[in-house]
Design an enzyme around this catalytic site. Structure first.
Site, PDB file in Angstrom:
ATOM      1  N   TYR A   1       0.675  -1.471  -0.308  1.00  0.00           N
ATOM      2  CA  TYR A   1      -0.003   0.121  -0.282  1.00  0.00           C
ATOM      3  C   TYR A   1       0.925   1.024  -0.200  1.00  0.00           C
ATOM      4  O   TYR A   1       0.408   2.834   0.581  1.00  0.00           O
ATOM      5  CB  TYR A   1      -0.692  -0.081   1.613  1.00  0.00           C
ATOM      6  CG  TYR A   1      -1.901  -1.028   0.690  1.00  0.00           C
ATOM      7  CD1 TYR A   1      -3.442  -0.341   0.024  1.00  0.00           C
ATOM      8  CD2 TYR A   1      -1.832  -2.265   1.711  1.00  0.00           C
ATOM      9  CE1 TYR A   1      -4.060  -1.772   0.822  1.00  0.00           C
ATOM     10  CE2 TYR A   1      -2.615  -3.485   1.831  1.00  0.00           C
ATOM     11  CZ  TYR A   1      -3.708  -3.353   1.458  1.00  0.00           C
ATOM     12  OH  TYR A   1      -4.904  -4.104   0.657  1.00  0.00           O
ATOM     13  N   SER A   2       2.545   0.783  -0.524  1.00  0.00           N
ATOM     14  CA  SER A   2       2.904   2.195  -0.248  1.00  0.00           C
ATOM     15  C   SER A   2       2.528   4.047  -0.899  1.00  0.00           C
ATOM     16  O   SER A   2       2.484   3.386  -2.516  1.00  0.00           O
ATOM     17  CB  SER A   2       4.421   1.899  -1.124  1.00  0.00           C
ATOM     18  OG  SER A   2       5.213   2.657  -1.159  1.00  0.00           O
ATOM     19  N   ASN A   3       2.883   4.136  -0.685  1.00  0.00           N
ATOM     20  CA  ASN A   3       2.522   6.241  -0.703  1.00  0.00           C
ATOM     21  C   ASN A   3       3.722   6.371  -2.157  1.00  0.00           C
ATOM     22  O   ASN A   3       3.249   7.031  -3.295  1.00  0.00           O
ATOM     23  CB  ASN A   3       2.212   6.879  -0.453  1.00  0.00           C
ATOM     24  CG  ASN A   3       1.048   6.560   0.401  1.00  0.00           C
ATOM     25  OD1 ASN A   3      -0.343   6.096  -0.085  1.00  0.00           O
ATOM     26  ND2 ASN A   3       0.815   7.461   1.535  1.00  0.00           N
TER      27      ASN A   3
END
Ligand SMILES: *Cc1c(COP(=O)(O)O)cnc(C)c1O
Length: 296
Positions: free
Chosen positions: A69-71
């Site tokens: 879920y890495s921005n």
């Protein structure tokens, strides 16, 4: 050839709520979420000088690391396509599909899902896959680096006035350190408040000091992690829904929701002198919010 710049559009907006009004506080939000819809706020500031160096060194392939879920990976994928780089992301854990992964793929990022054990040693992963690729450029997880802090310090140069207090959410601490460097460069007399979004956030003090150019005192608020990284409680979700519904400004539960909860809670506990001007940094991260509908 591409110039590595975005037109920075990040206004400061005052936000109202009954607690701030009752305590006589003026609270403002620096809208870095508005810089770009995908190359999100602080991630752009953190990437900018690293991308410039990559280009200077003639590298064409950006390689970095993140969770599912890495921005940071989303921002990197979008920045890479915007500025003409190829990109690869090592993703921690087994292969999954979600909105964030989809967004990375949509921007042409190659993804390599990596077991948690191998993921720990990032330089080794880079060497194994790209050691012979003279075009490959290593960017650490979350983009943390001295160059990232430099990019973030520029936010302070844009401010229209000084504030007695400044708030920011912390993951690696590089953004917080850069902002404090910017406060110092601009000779501002501002108390900095760092809100770690992970459990046992005391370690964040050392992480922040790693990237600080000048040692400066700051307040570390470790009580607002809501169970740990990306964990939420019904209370936090209710706060976020109310914030969005009463301000028209989107925030999310992993970073900005926790930071603004902390600021509001401390305001209610008379942590700030009446009349104080307080600036909170909206570090973006909104694309990820769309993948969290089931929390709401
Ligand atoms: C990554 C991120 C942060 C944390 O930044 P650090 O420099 O790692 O402390 C804060 N807010 C948002 C929205 C982020 O995506």
């Amino acid at each position: 050839m591409h110039t590595i710049e975005l037109d920075i559009f990040s206004p400061v907006h005052q936000i109202h709520n009954p607690v701030f009004d009752e305590k006589g506080l003026k609270v403002f939000l620096k809208r870095d979420d508005m810089i770009h819809p995908i190359i999100s706020g602080n991630k752009w500031r953190k990437l900018k000088y690293q991308l410039k160096r990559a280009k200077q060194e003639g590298k064409t392939h950006l390689v970095s690391f993140g969770g599912a879920y890495s921005n940071h990976l989303i921002a990197l994928a979008a920045a890479a396509s915007r500025f003409g780089f190829k990109a690869t992301g090592f993703v921690r854990g087994e292969e999954v599909m979600n909105d964030s992964i989809w967004m990375c793929r949509l921007h042409g990022m190659q993804l390599i899902f990596t077991d948690r054990e191998s993921y720990r040693n990032k330089p080794a992963l880079f060497d194994k896959h790209f050691g012979n690729d003279g075009q490959a450029f290593f960017i650490d997880e979350g983009g943390a680096s001295a160059e990232a802090a430099r990019g973030c310090s520029e936010l302070v140069d844009e401010l229209p006035q000084t504030y007695q207090h400044m708030f920011c959410a912390c993951g690696t601490g590089a953004t917080a350190a850069g902002l404090m460097n910017g406060i110092k460069n601009n000779h501002m007399d501002t108390v900095f408040h760092a809100v770690p979004v992970l459990k046992n956030g005391d370690f964040m003090a050392d992480e922040i000091r790693r990237y600080q150019t000048y040692p400066q005192p700051f307040e570390l608020h470790t009580e607002y992690h809501f169970g740990g990284y990306a964990k939420t409680t019904p209370e936090l979700i209710a706060f976020i829904k109310n914030f969005i519904a009463t301000t028209g400004i989107m925030i999310e539960p992993v970073y900005t929701g926790k930071m603004l909860y902390a600021l509001t809670d401390l305001a209610g506990k008379d942590h700030f002198a009446p009349g104080s001007h307080i600036l909170a940094i909206h570090t973006g991260g909104l694309w990820g919010l769309l993948g969290m509908k089931d929390l709401f």
